[in-house]
Structure formats: C-alpha cells, structure tokens
Design a protein around this motif. Sequence first.
Motif, PDB file in Angstrom:
ATOM      1  N   LYS A 110      -9.718  -2.129  -2.083  1.00 27.86           N
ATOM      2  CA  LYS A 110      -9.577  -3.375  -2.844  1.00 27.86           C
ATOM      3  C   LYS A 110     -10.923  -3.877  -3.352  1.00 27.86           C
ATOM      4  CE  LYS A 110      -6.881  -6.940  -1.357  1.00 27.86           C
ATOM      5  NZ  LYS A 110      -6.097  -7.706  -0.353  1.00 27.86           N
ATOM      6  N   TRP A 138       0.824  -1.217   0.000  1.00 29.31           N
ATOM      7  CA  TRP A 138       0.000   0.000   0.000  1.00 29.31           C
ATOM      8  C   TRP A 138       0.858   1.267   0.000  1.00 29.31           C
ATOM      9  CZ3 TRP A 138      -4.185  -1.063  -2.066  1.00 29.31           C
ATOM     10  CH2 TRP A 138      -4.870  -2.243  -1.783  1.00 29.31           C
ATOM     11  N   TYR A 186     -16.606 -14.131  -9.102  1.00 34.90           N
ATOM     12  CA  TYR A 186     -17.348 -13.096  -8.384  1.00 34.90           C
ATOM     13  C   TYR A 186     -17.947 -12.085  -9.365  1.00 34.90           C
ATOM     14  CZ  TYR A 186     -18.286  -8.894  -5.699  1.00 34.90           C
ATOM     15  OH  TYR A 186     -18.893  -7.785  -5.185  1.00 34.90           O
ATOM     16  N   GLN A 237      -6.792 -17.213  -7.322  1.00 42.05           N
ATOM     17  CA  GLN A 237      -7.401 -15.938  -6.916  1.00 42.05           C
ATOM     18  C   GLN A 237      -8.051 -15.235  -8.104  1.00 42.05           C
ATOM     19  OE1 GLN A 237      -4.025 -14.009  -5.050  1.00 42.05           O
ATOM     20  NE2 GLN A 237      -4.924 -14.234  -3.020  1.00 42.05           N
ATOM     21  N   ALA A 251     -15.498  -8.188  -1.431  1.00 45.08           N
ATOM     22  CA  ALA A 251     -15.006  -8.693  -2.714  1.00 45.08           C
ATOM     23  C   ALA A 251     -13.484  -8.756  -2.756  1.00 45.08           C
ATOM     24  CB  ALA A 251     -15.524  -7.818  -3.858  1.00 45.08           C
ATOM     25  N   TRP A 272      -4.472  -7.058  -7.698  1.00 46.47           N
ATOM     26  CA  TRP A 272      -3.203  -7.787  -7.758  1.00 46.47           C
ATOM     27  C   TRP A 272      -3.437  -9.152  -7.135  1.00 46.47           C
ATOM     28  CZ3 TRP A 272       0.204  -7.806  -2.978  1.00 46.47           C
ATOM     29  CH2 TRP A 272       1.226  -8.764  -3.107  1.00 46.47           C
ATOM     30  N   ILE A 279     -10.936 -11.794  -1.309  1.00 43.98           N
ATOM     31  CA  ILE A 279     -10.440 -12.897  -2.143  1.00 43.98           C
ATOM     32  C   ILE A 279      -8.916 -12.802  -2.316  1.00 43.98           C
ATOM     33  CG2 ILE A 279     -10.463 -13.830  -4.496  1.00 43.98           C
ATOM     34  CD1 ILE A 279     -13.366 -12.703  -4.738  1.00 43.98           C
ATOM     35  N   LEU A 280      -8.417 -11.568  -2.354  1.00 40.63           N
ATOM     36  CA  LEU A 280      -6.991 -11.346  -2.601  1.00 40.63           C
ATOM     37  C   LEU A 280      -6.195 -11.193  -1.306  1.00 40.63           C
ATOM     38  CD1 LEU A 280      -7.668  -8.731  -5.378  1.00 40.63           C
ATOM     39  CD2 LEU A 280      -6.890 -11.070  -5.746  1.00 40.63           C
ATOM     40  N   GLY A 281      -6.792 -11.548  -0.206  1.00 41.89           N
ATOM     41  CA  GLY A 281      -6.112 -11.407   1.088  1.00 41.89           C
ATOM     42  C   GLY A 281      -6.809 -10.355   1.929  1.00 41.89           C
TER      43      GLY A 281
END
Lengths: 147, 147, 147, 147, 147, 147, 147, 147
Positions: free
Chosen positions: F61, A57, B142, B135, F45, B129, F48-50
């Motif tokens: 995100k 970030w 989704y 993922q 949503a 990312w 999903i990516l962490g």
Amino acid sequence: MDLNVYLSGEIHTDWRQRLKEGCDAHNLSIVFTSAVTNHEASDSAGDILGKEDDNFWRDHKSAKVNAIRTKTLIENCDVAVVRFGNKYKQWNAAFDAGYCAAMGTPYITLHDEDIVHPLKEVDSSAMAWATTPEQVIEILKYVLTKA
Amino acid sequence: MDLNVYLSGEIHTDWRQRLKEGCDAHNLSIVFTSAVTNHEASDSAGDILGKEDDNFWRDHKSAKVNAIRTKTLIENCDVAVVRFGNKYKQWNAAFDAGYCAAMGTPYITLHDEDIVHPLKEVDSSAMAWATTPEQVIEILKYVLTKA
Amino acid sequence: MDLNVYLSGEIHTDWRQRLKEGCDAHNLSIVFTSAVTNHEASDSAGDILGKEDDNFWRDHKSAKVNAIRTKTLIENCDVAVVRFGNKYKQWNAAFDAGYCAAMGTPYITLHDEDIVHPLKEVDSSAMAWATTPEQVIEILKYVLTKA
Amino acid sequence: MDLNVYLSGEIHTDWRQRLKEGCDAHNLSIVFTSAVTNHEASDSAGDILGKEDDNFWRDHKSAKVNAIRTKTLIENCDVAVVRFGNKYKQWNAAFDAGYCAAMGTPYITLHDEDIVHPLKEVDSSAMAWATTPEQVIEILKYVLTKA
Amino acid sequence: MDLNVYLSGEIHTDWRQRLKEGCDAHNLSIVFTSAVTNHEASDSAGDILGKEDDNFWRDHKSAKVNAIRTKTLIENCDVAVVRFGNKYKQWNAAFDAGYCAAMGTPYITLHDEDIVHPLKEVDSSAMAWATTPEQVIEILKYVLTKA
Amino acid sequence: MDLNVYLSGEIHTDWRQRLKEGCDAHNLSIVFTSAVTNHEASDSAGDILGKEDDNFWRDHKSAKVNAIRTKTLIENCDVAVVRFGNKYKQWNAAFDAGYCAAMGTPYITLHDEDIVHPLKEVDSSAMAWATTPEQVIEILKYVLTKA
Amino acid sequence: MDLNVYLSGEIHTDWRQRLKEGCDAHNLSIVFTSAVTNHEASDSAGDILGKEDDNFWRDHKSAKVNAIRTKTLIENCDVAVVRFGNKYKQWNAAFDAGYCAAMGTPYITLHDEDIVHPLKEVDSSAMAWATTPEQVIEILKYVLTKA
Amino acid sequence: MDLNVYLSGEIHTDWRQRLKEGCDAHNLSIVFTSAVTNHEASDSAGDILGKEDDNFWRDHKSAKVNAIRTKTLIENCDVAVVRFGNKYKQWNAAFDAGYCAAMGTPYITLHDEDIVHPLKEVDSSAMAWATTPEQVIEILKYVLTKA
C-alpha cells in the motif's frame, strides 16, 4: 483476413458459446479469447500464492493474476466484444472498454436497449452496438468476408 | 510540485466539493478538473447540433460532445480520482479507470467496502483505494508536501 | 480550462472569423490556429527556396514548407474543426481529419447536409458534426464553461 | 521480403484488379487488403444492427462497422496505395492518407496529372506519385526484388 | 505562434549567428537551441568524470555527456535545421536528421548544391532544402507570420 | 535552457543537499525533484488508508501511494541522477534506472568504484557515471551553460 | 532465438557477403535485410515514375521510392549493423543510425579506428563497435547461441 | 493461448530449470527466454571486440553486447519472471523489472519473504509475488489453461 476477437463481460449466459458456434458455422477465420470465465477459479486465482484473510487483498491478488491473462489478450486482439447483462455491476467490462478506447482498439458492445442510457459513454466510443450475439456474428462475417 | 487531478464518477453527492475544500485548506497546489457534472446539461449537450427523436442517437451525440471535454482533461491529468457511489451503474467511471490504466495514468478509487468485490479489477490497477474524501485529501497532501 | 483549437479546411468564406468573434464574445479561453490561409502565399511558399518550372515540384515544395507549420499546429492542438465548403475538393481537410483520427485528437466537422454521404467516414470518426459556425461556438462554450 | 499492401480509394474502375494481376505475374510476395468495395454492401453495413430512418445515422452506423475492417487493415499494412479517380469526392481516400501519414506508414498516391494541385498536401507526404497501376506494380517489384 | 528550433551540424562558420540575427531582425518568436558548439569543450566534456588514456573511451564519455544536452533539446524542438558544410564528415548532423525523421520532427537541411547527391536520403525526409541561412530565415518568417 | 532533474536512490547521506547547493552556487536553472526521502513517512504512507497487519500488504500500500508521486516526477524529468550508496539493497534505485532506460530518459549514476561490476547493466545504459556529487554538478553546469 | 538484422551503409566492399556467409557457417537463425545495394538501380528507382531533368528531384524521387523499402525493413529489424567505409560520405548510414537510436533499436557500428573521432556521436549510441565483419559474426553468434 | 516468458535475475540456482521442467510437465505452450546465464561468458562478451585494461570499460562493453540480447528478448516477451536470490546485489534484475514496468509488461517476482521490505517498490508494480518456482508454474498453468 483473420481476426483475433476478445470477449469481455458477462459470464452467466451462453453468449460466448453462441458467438463461437455461429462464427464456426460460417467458417470465419477468428481466434476468440477471453478472461477465465469460471467464476470460482477466477476469484481464487491468487490463492495459489498463499491464502489471504482479508477479502480486499484476496480480491486484489486474484485480480492481478487474472490481469496477466487479460492484459496480454486485450493488447493482442484486433476487436473486442463487450457484453453487459441485466444483472451484476460488470464494472470490469466497462473497464475493458475504456482500456480498448485508450489503445485505439475497436470494440462492439452487446446489451439490451433498457441500459442504453447508463452505457452512453461506453457506446459512444464503440464501433457498433448489438443486442444479440447473432448480430455480432453478422458483423464479424461482414467484416471478414464481404471484400 | 503541482498536480492536475481529474475527478471522475458519481455526481449526486458533494465529494468533489469536500475534496477541493480540503485541499484548499492545506494550500495544496492542485488544479482539479471534471466532466460537466450538471446532469441535464450533460444529457442534452448534443441538442446544440439539432434534436434527435431516437434516444440512442441523442445519448450518442451528447456523449461524444462531452468526450471532447473529458478526453482532453483525462489525457492532461497527472492523477485521477474515480468515485463509485452506492446508486447507479456508473459504467462511465469504470470506463475512465480503464482509460487511465491503458494510458499509465495513476488513479485512486473512492468507494465503500461493500462494493470491493465487483470493483476488484478496477481496484487492482489503482494506486490506492480510499473510502472517504478525507483520505484522498491526506494522500494528495502526502504526495505533494512530504518531500 | 483552456483549449487550443486548430481550424482546418475551406479558406474562401468567413467561417474562421465568425468562429473567433463568437468565442471572443463569450470570453472563451481558446487559442485558434490555422494553416496559412492566404491562397497565393501558400501556393508560392516553396518559391523562397528557388522557383520550379514543373508544377508538381512547385506544389511539392510549397506543400512541404506549409507542413512545417500545419504539422506543428495540428500536433499541438486539443481539438480541430474541419470545414468542408460546397466548392473545391478540399482533400487537405480530409487529410487533416485522418491525421487527427490516427493521433486520437478529437475533431468537429462543419459542413452542409448535402455532403453527409461522401463525408461519412470522416464524420464517423468525428466527435460532432455541425452545420454552422454558431453551433461550433456553442459546443466550445459548453465544453469550456459548463462545468 | 514480404509486403502487406492496403488499397484505398476509388471503387468504380479495375485498378485493384490490374494491380493484383500485375504483381501476381511477377510472383511478388504481397498480401493485398482493402475496404469492402461493394458499394451497396458497404452503405448498408449498419443495417445489420437495425434500420435507421435518418440518413446521417444510417451512414454513421455503416461507416463505423466498415471502420472495424479498415482500421485493422490500415494499421497492419506496410504500405498503402491511395487512388483518386476523376469522379466523386473520395474524401475517405484522403482521410486514409492522413491516417497513414500520422502513423508513419509509407503510401503511394495514384491519380492523373490534372488533380495534382488539389492533392498537393496528400502527395507531399507520399513516398511516390504514380499515374498508372503499372507504375505501382513496377515500384512494388523494385522494392521487393531489387536487392 | 512560437517555435523551438534546434540547430544541428557545422560549427566552423557563422550560420547560427546569421540565422539568429536575421530572425531577431524580424521579431520572430523563436527559441534557438544547439549542442555545445565550442569544439574543445565538447571533446573534453567527459574529462569531468576522469581522464581516459584510450581515445575511443574519451570520445565515448564525452559524446554521452553531450547527448544529455542534445537528446533533451532535439526531443523538445518543433523544427530542426541541419547544416552540412563543405568540410568534415558531419556524421552527427546526419545522425540528428535520422533521429528527427524517426520522431516525426520536421527538419530543414542547409547545404550547397554540390552535395545534393550524397545527401539524397537525408533531404528526401526533410521538409525543405535551403542553400543559405537567409532562405531559412524567410521560411521561418513565413511559417510564423503569414497566417 | 532549463532542466528538470529527478534524484533517485540513497536517502541516508547528504548527496541531494550537496547537489542542490552546488547547482545553486552556479545559478543553474534546475528544478530538482525526489521521492519522499523521510524513511518513516515513506514506509507508513499507506497507513492513511487504514493499518495493515500483514507486512507485505503494508509495504504494498505504501509503495503504491509513493508511486503516485515518483511515477509522475520520473515521467516529467529531463534527466535523472541515480545514487547507489554502500549500504542497503537500493533495488528501487535500479528499478528507477530501468524505468528511465525504457522511457529513453537520460540518467547519470553516482556510486563508488567498488560496485562497478554489479552495476554494469545499470551503468551501460547511463549517460555518465560519477563518483562524487561535485562531478554531477560539473556535468549539469556543462550541459546547461557551455553553449 | 531468431534475429532480423538490417545491414546499412557501404556498398562497395563485400562486408555483407562475408557477414552472411560467416553466420551461415555457424547455422545462426538470422534473416538479413538491406537497402537495394545496386548503386545504379537505386539511383534510378524514381525513373519508373517518369524521368526528371533536375538532379535534385531525380534524387528526391529515387530516395523516396527506396525509403518504402528501407523504412519498412529498419522498423522490422531487431538489430542493425551500420558500416562506414573509408570512402564516400555515407550520410545515409549515419541517418539510419540516428533513426535506430530514436526507435530504440540496438545497432552495431563497423568501421576502422581512424574514423573513431568523427563517428563518436554515432558510436556512443551503438551497442558495439566492430572493426571487422568477423567480429560482428562473433557477436551475433554469442547473442544467439550462448544461452 | 501461447506465452513468451522472459526469465530475469539470479543465475546461481536451478530455478530456471525447475520452472521449465514444471511447465513442460503440464504441456504448457510457453517459450522461455533469458539473458546469457553463463557468468564467465557474459562477463567476457565484450572481449570479442578487443580486450580492455580498465575494468569499467570491460564491463561496459560486455554489458552492451549482452543488452543486444536482453533488450530484444524483454521487448518481445508477454510476461517476465524476475528472481531475487539471497546473495549478490542483482541490480540488473531490479533494472529489468523497472524496464518492464515502464513498458507495461506484466511481471512476477520470485523471492523469499525476508527481502519483502527492500523489494516493496519492485513488488508493488508486479502482478504477483511468488516464493517458489512451483507457485510460478501454477500461475502460468492457470493463466494458460483455466479458460
């Protein structure tokens, strides 16, 4: 004829400086622009808005702040020079080249011969491939003065 | 809702295959497209028009023939997935990302955490990312089905 | 992958026919389009709207009626093939190439080696230069099937 | 009202000179631009980046370097004047006309009556067809001063 | 080749009907579209959202509701036919022609000879001027079938 | 005539359902699309990516993942309906309206009379303001069937 | 803030003069532009390129020469004022309004109340409808100075 | 490097003033623009064209007159700053942000932390989120001077 030239890519050698001085020596009517090339300043640009613990970030914030500058400058330029050095990934330089290609903005690549193969897609959309800043100076001089 | 998804970047691992199979398993309505991923075929695409002795021009010719395909596919896609592996320069992947950014086409990056810093400009214009194909499958699932 | 391919230029040889048959033989998924290639019909297209005594205006009217067709087809195509034969001026072919260049539509030139020099601007914006229809067929086959 | 006028085509007669002098004589507020019109300089523009043995690639390199100039100038002009002489192919002039047509940039053609028929597509998208530089001067004078 | 043809202008004669029947008789692959041509329905389209006392606002509301339809159809058409009758102002037809001109959409005007002079700007950007629906049919037939 | 209609805004009442059922009852040829309207799914949503600890980045995100869907759907729609309810800020609905305005996509607002004043900028670029889903149904029916 | 304002339409009354003088009186920073408003000069603009016997072609040539001016000015303006008088067809004014609408250029209409109904499509895309030049002056003054 | 910065949103606090003064103090080369921020003047802008009894149409007229100003300024800016205060709906600010997003114009949001969640879509398309005018000043200073 005037030109607005954006200089993208490598920040660890003096190619920008040589290019500007060479064009000045010929009195070419060029405005050169660039991303912020101070590496530390660029990496910490987002800290203005508060520090981040997470590296992703922190990079994200800084990259977006930098994009306010680079997006404006790339969209306003007539020609870009995109420099690939022998070190570092320089994905941002290739990203800028792709951005120019999609915008229809002409760009010149500047890199050594040994990386011709991995740069073939980037070079094939370029208007010229140069190996030295001096060649770029000659091209800009030709473009501007050989009417 | 259907999606046309362009897969850009690394050609030496099976990420494209895993992505397609995973989406098939969920019956997602996706058309996947890609550059020619056969490395040798891609490098020699220009030979159809006559052999070149000079490596630069051989690459140039092949890259332009390949661009007939890739430019058409990128401009027609709804979303791109841009994969950066741990080997090779992959400047063409970053070039594709820049092209998408300028076109306003959303893209997802797919790469490991250790290259977050050099990819910060590419990532900061991405919509997501991901670190694994799984993922990406979850995101596409989704996007397509969670109405 | 499907392609919509516009065929521009020379109307006095069978290159269009050879191209179509060759692509058919490989079962390529291509829709070919073209201007009206019947020379007399094309020259008299404007007569539908009343005869003209003045040659300039007769040509003007016919060219505009033909442009309803060609403009629509060029703007809808994915790729153009622009053929320059050894006879005639074929300025309309060069005009179509310039139109494609400005639109960002990839095009392939098809002409003999002896007119490389006067076509250098047209070729330098092209994605490929071919000397035979068979080479164009091979390129289209590569683009469509070598995934 | 000011105009930026791009002059495309024939380089072997003095039409550019006559046009500029005529407009100067009327104090018209026009900036005229052009490709590099020195034939030899133009053909060898790419040599700056290294000599090529192959004529196609020499032309290719030079044409691309020249395009840095012409693309910038054409995209910035308000009006183009496209001149077709009685000699040479001048496909680049027709290419420029097609480029203007696609961009929606108005252009005036300048050519003799005996080539009206082969230029019908180029003329039909033009805003005017003139046979002498003096007519073009009169048109520009009308456009700029007859408010 | 298929065409999507938008029919703009006069609603008090049967020209739309004649055009459609004539094209049907030739089996031309055309989809014709149009504004709502029922005059009363069109004028009261905005009443769905509540009556207005003030005529300007009633017209305003109805015109905007109608524009949902016409804007979508004009932007999707390949060619427009713009009809000027001998009665009424028909400023909306000239408005549609200007809209097409700015979009680069080819259009054909259909009107009698006695209004050539006041329509000169509208005609000068058109691809053809016809005086009868039958001429328009012939042009569409030529465009679609004379390959 | 078919329409692709994007439904933006309020997710806590049944207006989407009423709109769809009403259009179905009239057999209107409409494809309706929407953001993910399941509030929890939408907010998570990006997980999903962490997972993210920081609320701002979690929202960031998720909003970007959702934008893959919404950006694609808004850019593909012919008309949008933008609903402002009596609760919540609904800045995303106003954002979508601004996006449509800049794209030139017609949109209809759907809201009560008591919020006319704060919505004046949003309404002034809209093609219609409705207070009930039934009015929107009537407008869509008119647009599609009153030829 | 500066404005470039294009004045389109009626040439037989002094509305342009009143508008300019009124804005001058308030020291508003506005550049006003216009088509050639000398009716005879405008009608004979094409005669520069040779006389035409046929009225249609004379009008056609003149209209195209005039379009070099008007197209350039309309595309450069920030705002247009489109005036419909009580006489003449003024289809060119409606054409200009349609052109502005498609370009997204704001325009103000200026006409009497008795032609509100036939101008409803033109007015519904306008940003304002004024009945006197003085109202237009007030609006421009507000836009420029009421920060 | 110069910047044209549009300031959108909240009109009841002094953030515009602080931003301008702070940038002045650093001698930054910025032109700031804004909608008319005098609330009463803005609400009554349409009254110039005649009073309206109906509140909806009064707002509609005024909003359109204001849009002549705001549309021109937003389309000309390089960067926008969009401020959301703690009171009022500020849908016009979110509308401006959506407009910028669709245009590809970078924008910075300026708001407190407690409205992060309802602004997530607006923030996720922004280049930066600031909580104080001073942070925005720092970012603009970085963008303009840290070359």
